[in-house]
Design an enzyme around this catalytic site. Structure first.
Site, short mmCIF file in Angstrom:
data_model
loop_
_atom_site.label_atom_id
_atom_site.label_comp_id
_atom_site.label_asym_id
_atom_site.label_seq_id
_atom_site.Cartn_x
_atom_site.Cartn_y
_atom_site.Cartn_z
N HIS A 192 12.81 33.73 8.27
CA HIS A 192 13.06 35.16 8.04
C HIS A 192 14.55 35.42 7.82
O HIS A 192 15.40 34.53 7.94
CB HIS A 192 12.55 35.98 9.23
CG HIS A 192 13.18 35.63 10.55
ND1 HIS A 192 14.41 36.11 10.94
CD2 HIS A 192 12.74 34.84 11.57
CE1 HIS A 192 14.70 35.65 12.15
NE2 HIS A 192 13.71 34.87 12.55
N CYS A 208 12.80 30.47 15.78
CA CYS A 208 12.55 30.73 14.38
C CYS A 208 13.71 30.24 13.52
O CYS A 208 14.75 29.83 14.02
CB CYS A 208 12.32 32.23 14.15
SG CYS A 208 10.75 32.81 14.84
#
Length: 249
Positions: A192, A208
């Site tokens: 992301h 992440c």
């Protein structure tokens, strides 16, 4: 003829000297005037160092986004973390996403032994993840919901978002997210964007893989759902055969 009479016709010495000085001054005057009219010496001032114009353009504003995206401040960022095409020595199939957490790079494998390389931020020690997955879904300006572990680790920051945060410029997932699945199961790991561009090249996230916002938009546009993703273990590296050669943009 007497000496006295002849002296009346000899030039006066003092007068001759004064005339000589006036002539010299007349000759020097144009030179002095020319010196006063000439330009002062040029002073060369070097421009302040800053990002290369190509990099500044690559990470410039994107006003046509649903939430107009401002330019990313890349002042002081190591240029090796900017998006670029590099030689790729591994035999992974073209179209594969390969993440090298140790080097803080993400590769999109291309044809002919090449890859697009992006700088990333990865998980803190103990939170990093490795293995094989696939892009299970993609989202533009995604909604973010912290996991129970994230709320437990940092309740002051995350508790108020237990019910989720809508997409927007302050959303920590940024403008795009690729959701990593293992078979039909959501791994809860994402590729992301970020609200903290200075974190690229560091170990900071909750596991992440974060990218510059302009880079995650670029990657999002290049890969479909079901793209294979390989996150290398901490001790394994992707070694480029040559330095970066071209900016991909």
């Amino acid at each position: 003829m007497s000496c006295k009479a002849s002296n009346r016709h000899r030039p006066d010495v003092a007068t001759a000297r004064r005339s000589g000085r006036r002539a010299s001054a007349a000759l020097l005057l144009p030179l002095l005037l020319a010196a006063c009219a000439s330009s002062p010496p040029e002073v060369h001032v070097e421009a302040a160092p800053g990002p290369h114009p190509a990099h500044a353009a690559m990470y410039g504003a994107q006003p046509n986004e649903r939430f107009p995206l401002p330019a990313t401040d890349i002042e002081g960022v190591d240029p090796r973390y900017f998006r670029q095409e590099v030689a790729y020595p591994r035999n992974d199939p073209p179209g594969t996403i390969v993440v090298d957490p140790g080097s803080k790079f993400l590769y999109l494998v291309l044809e002919g032994g090449r890859a697009l390389r992006y700088g990333v931020g990865v998980g803190k020690e103990g939170l990093a993840w490795s293995g094989n997955a696939r892009v299970g879904r993609k989202a533009e300006w995604p909604r973010w919901t912290p996991t129970p572990d994230m709320i437990r680790r940092d309740p002051e920051r995350n508790e108020r978002w237990r019910g989720g945060m809508d997409g927007g410029l302050s959303n920590p997932l940024g403008p795009r997210a690729l959701y990593l699945y293992d078979g039909g199961r959501d791994t809860l790991y994402r590729i992301h964007g970020t609200t903290e561009p200075r974190s690229i090249g560091t170990n900071v996230s909750s596991g992440c893989i974060r990218m510059f916002n302009q880079d995650v938009i670029d990657l999002y546009n290049r890969v479909p759902v079901d793209t294979n993703v390989m996150v290398l273990p901490a001790g394994e590296r992707v070694e480029e055969g040559t330095p970066s050669e071209a900016i991909a943009g």
